[in-house]
Design a protein around this motif. Structure first.
Motif, PDB file in Angstrom:
ATOM      1  N   PHE A  81       1.158  -1.343  -0.086  1.00 14.94           N
ATOM      2  CA  PHE A  81       0.018   0.015  -0.066  1.00 14.94           C
ATOM      3  C   PHE A  81       0.693   1.436   0.045  1.00 14.94           C
ATOM      4  CE2 PHE A  81      -2.287   3.323   2.085  1.00 14.94           C
ATOM      5  CZ  PHE A  81      -3.385   3.237   1.746  1.00 14.94           C
ATOM      6  N   TYR A  82       1.716   1.114   1.014  1.00  9.11           N
ATOM      7  CA  TYR A  82       2.900   2.489   1.139  1.00  9.11           C
ATOM      8  C   TYR A  82       3.197   2.132   0.062  1.00  9.11           C
ATOM      9  CZ  TYR A  82       1.795   2.805   6.096  1.00  9.11           C
ATOM     10  OH  TYR A  82       1.112   3.574   7.112  1.00  9.11           O
ATOM     11  N   SER A  83       3.722   1.762  -0.633  1.00 10.78           N
ATOM     12  CA  SER A  83       4.841   1.427  -1.579  1.00 10.78           C
ATOM     13  C   SER A  83       3.906   2.095  -2.958  1.00 10.78           C
ATOM     14  CB  SER A  83       5.215   0.188  -2.674  1.00 10.78           C
ATOM     15  OG  SER A  83       5.868  -0.197  -1.488  1.00 10.78           O
ATOM     16  N   HIS A  93       1.845  13.112   4.292  1.00  8.39           N
ATOM     17  CA  HIS A  93       0.884  12.854   5.083  1.00  8.39           C
ATOM     18  C   HIS A  93       0.396  10.887   5.871  1.00  8.39           C
ATOM     19  CE1 HIS A  93      -1.481  15.758   5.109  1.00  8.39           C
ATOM     20  NE2 HIS A  93      -1.199  15.748   3.043  1.00  8.39           N
ATOM     21  N   LEU A  94       2.440   9.973   5.315  1.00  3.98           N
ATOM     22  CA  LEU A  94       2.912   9.064   5.817  1.00  3.98           C
ATOM     23  C   LEU A  94       3.588   8.893   5.905  1.00  3.98           C
ATOM     24  CD1 LEU A  94       1.293   7.746   1.761  1.00  3.98           C
ATOM     25  CD2 LEU A  94       0.381   7.982   4.342  1.00  3.98           C
ATOM     26  N   MET A 227      -3.785  10.308  12.513  1.00  6.27           N
ATOM     27  CA  MET A 227      -3.187  10.789  13.667  1.00  6.27           C
ATOM     28  C   MET A 227      -2.558  12.504  13.574  1.00  6.27           C
ATOM     29  SD  MET A 227      -1.751   7.883  15.432  1.00  6.27           S
ATOM     30  CE  MET A 227      -0.335   8.213  16.363  1.00  6.27           C
ATOM     31  N   SER A 228      -2.493  12.660  15.246  1.00  5.57           N
ATOM     32  CA  SER A 228      -2.250  14.585  14.698  1.00  5.57           C
ATOM     33  C   SER A 228      -1.491  14.683  15.849  1.00  5.57           C
ATOM     34  CB  SER A 228      -3.564  15.199  15.109  1.00  5.57           C
ATOM     35  OG  SER A 228      -3.828  15.204  16.589  1.00  5.57           O
ATOM     36  N   LYS A 229      -0.573  15.693  14.733  1.00  2.70           N
ATOM     37  CA  LYS A 229       0.325  16.305  15.732  1.00  2.70           C
ATOM     38  C   LYS A 229       0.403  17.852  15.004  1.00  2.70           C
ATOM     39  CE  LYS A 229       4.935  15.707  14.253  1.00  2.70           C
ATOM     40  NZ  LYS A 229       5.993  14.875  14.500  1.00  2.70           N
ATOM     41  N   PHE A 234      -1.518  12.741   9.950  1.00  7.80           N
ATOM     42  CA  PHE A 234      -1.093  11.161   8.909  1.00  7.80           C
ATOM     43  C   PHE A 234      -1.837  10.200   9.494  1.00  7.80           C
ATOM     44  CE2 PHE A 234       2.333  13.091  11.013  1.00  7.80           C
ATOM     45  CZ  PHE A 234       3.554  13.794  10.240  1.00  7.80           C
ATOM     46  N   VAL A 235      -1.673   9.867   8.064  1.00  7.55           N
ATOM     47  CA  VAL A 235      -2.779   8.138   8.264  1.00  7.55           C
ATOM     48  C   VAL A 235      -1.908   7.222   8.517  1.00  7.55           C
ATOM     49  CG1 VAL A 235      -4.433   7.021   6.326  1.00  7.55           C
ATOM     50  CG2 VAL A 235      -3.722   9.308   6.944  1.00  7.55           C
ATOM     51  N   LEU A 236      -2.368   5.831   8.752  1.00  4.80           N
ATOM     52  CA  LEU A 236      -1.610   4.867   8.840  1.00  4.80           C
ATOM     53  C   LEU A 236      -2.201   3.654   8.767  1.00  4.80           C
ATOM     54  CD1 LEU A 236       0.211   5.750  12.746  1.00  4.80           C
ATOM     55  CD2 LEU A 236       0.889   6.294  10.686  1.00  4.80           C
ATOM     56  N   ASP A 237      -1.519   2.418   9.410  1.00  3.53           N
ATOM     57  CA  ASP A 237      -2.510   1.499   9.614  1.00  3.53           C
ATOM     58  C   ASP A 237      -3.352   0.716   8.381  1.00  3.53           C
ATOM     59  OD1 ASP A 237      -1.613   1.131  12.158  1.00  3.53           O
ATOM     60  OD2 ASP A 237      -2.445   1.990  12.905  1.00  3.53           O
ATOM     61  N   PRO A 238      -2.858   0.661   7.225  1.00  8.83           N
ATOM     62  CA  PRO A 238      -3.316   0.204   6.071  1.00  8.83           C
ATOM     63  C   PRO A 238      -3.445  -1.144   5.695  1.00  8.83           C
ATOM     64  CG  PRO A 238      -1.476   1.242   5.202  1.00  8.83           C
ATOM     65  CD  PRO A 238      -1.056   1.415   6.752  1.00  8.83           C
TER      66      PRO A 238
END
Length: 324
Positions: A81-83, A93-94, A227-229, A234-238
């Protein structure tokens, strides 16, 4: 195969990472800590004398509920997915992927620092408009990304998800007493578990979820994956990602915004904001199923709501799903 965890000997991990050239010359691990509350996988933060980074490893089961088996190959789906996401604007955002060991089912990734997942929205009961716009923009860019033809079908994970979204919450006896979550919830759920018209529509939606589509999906686009900072998102866990239909991600997103705010207009507003082609009634139906399964299913949220509030949300969901 190495199995990472907080209490493992640092020397063992040092040797493993050095062998893969995942450490800088002379870099030494100082300590290990837990990197957030991982539901599906083991997520470890590695602190060295030069930096920190994250290791994420899948197991043959769900980390939070270890009696539930899950395909160990899901980490390879996450890597794929990330690739596939090459869009320049998406990269910010990743998390950066620094390495992948497919034999150890291990992903080596950037430490995003002091982030918090956005499940705080359930307590806050509203979402900042800028955050919402960013999340919609990120989702559209994910959906617009061209996945390779050999992108994993991820069918085992989808079958697991299918059970927890479309099947188990609507079984009259699934072995899970909702009164252990909140007194009175079992009785509140009963009419929905025994409604043949509702269950028929949900069954058809479940079949669509398991069918192959042409849009790259995140597969679990909800506040636990956001996720927020400061001003950053950021978007995680796909790991539930697959090629499907965009309305699934949009519907899940709408559902959680409705659960958080009790504002039913999010289906309409997301539909207007999201620039890609989509079927709004289908978004509403997916949102409805997600609302219901999160209230009367096994995958409960960190949600403090009265029985009356849950009754109102369930009635809204039923109305949305049967109004197409």
């Amino acid at each position: 195969m190495i199995r990472i965890h907080e209490e493992m000997p640092i020397e063992t991990l040092q040797a493993f990472l050095a062998e893969r050239q995942w450490l800088q010359p002379n870099e030494k691990i100082d300590r290990l800590s837990k990197a957030g509350e991982g539901n599906m996988n083991v997520v470890l933060k590695v602190h060295t004398d030069q930096r920190s980074f994250v290791l994420k490893q899948s197991r043959e089961y769900v980390q939070k509920y270890q009696d539930i088996s899950a395909p160990i190959e899901r980490i390879a789906v996450e890597h794929a997915f990330y690739s596939a996401l090459k869009h320049q604007d998406l990269q910010k955002h990743l998390p950066k992927i620094l390495g992948f060991d497919k034999d150890a089912y291990l992903l080596y990734m950037e430490d995003l620092g002091d982030c918090k997942d956005m499940t705080y929205l359930y307590h806050q009961r509203n979402i900042d408009q800028r955050q919402l716009n960013t999340l919609v923009e990120v989702l559209h860019k994910i959906h617009s990304s061209k996945a390779p033809k050999d992108f994993p079908e991820n069918m085992e994970m989808r079958q697991l998800n299918h059970q927890h979204i479309f099947v188990l919450p609507f079984m009259e006896d699934n072995g899970f007493s909702l009164d252990t979550v909140q007194q009175g919830l079992q009785g509140l759920a009963a009419p929905y578990k025994s409604n043949p018209e509702l269950k028929s529509v949900i069954s058809e939606l479940g079949k669509k979820y398991l069918s192959q589509g042409d849009t790259l999906l995140h597969g679990d686009y909800y506040p636990g994956s956001w996720m927020s900072k400061n001003e950053e998102i950021f978007v995680l866990d796909p790991e539930f990602g697959f090629l499907g239909f965009p309305e699934f991600d949009l519907g899940v997103m709408a559902a959680h915004l409705i659960i958080a705010t009790h504002d039913a207009t999010f289906v309409e507003s997301l539909s207007k904001t999201y620039p890609g082609k989509h079927d709004k009634p289908l978004v509403a139906q997916i949102a409805s199923v997600e609302i219901m399964r999160r209230l009367i299913g096994l995958a409960q949220l960190p949600l403090e709501r009265s029985i009356e509030e849950k009754e109102s949300l369930l009635a809204l969901a039923e109305k949305l799903i049967l109004s197409k």
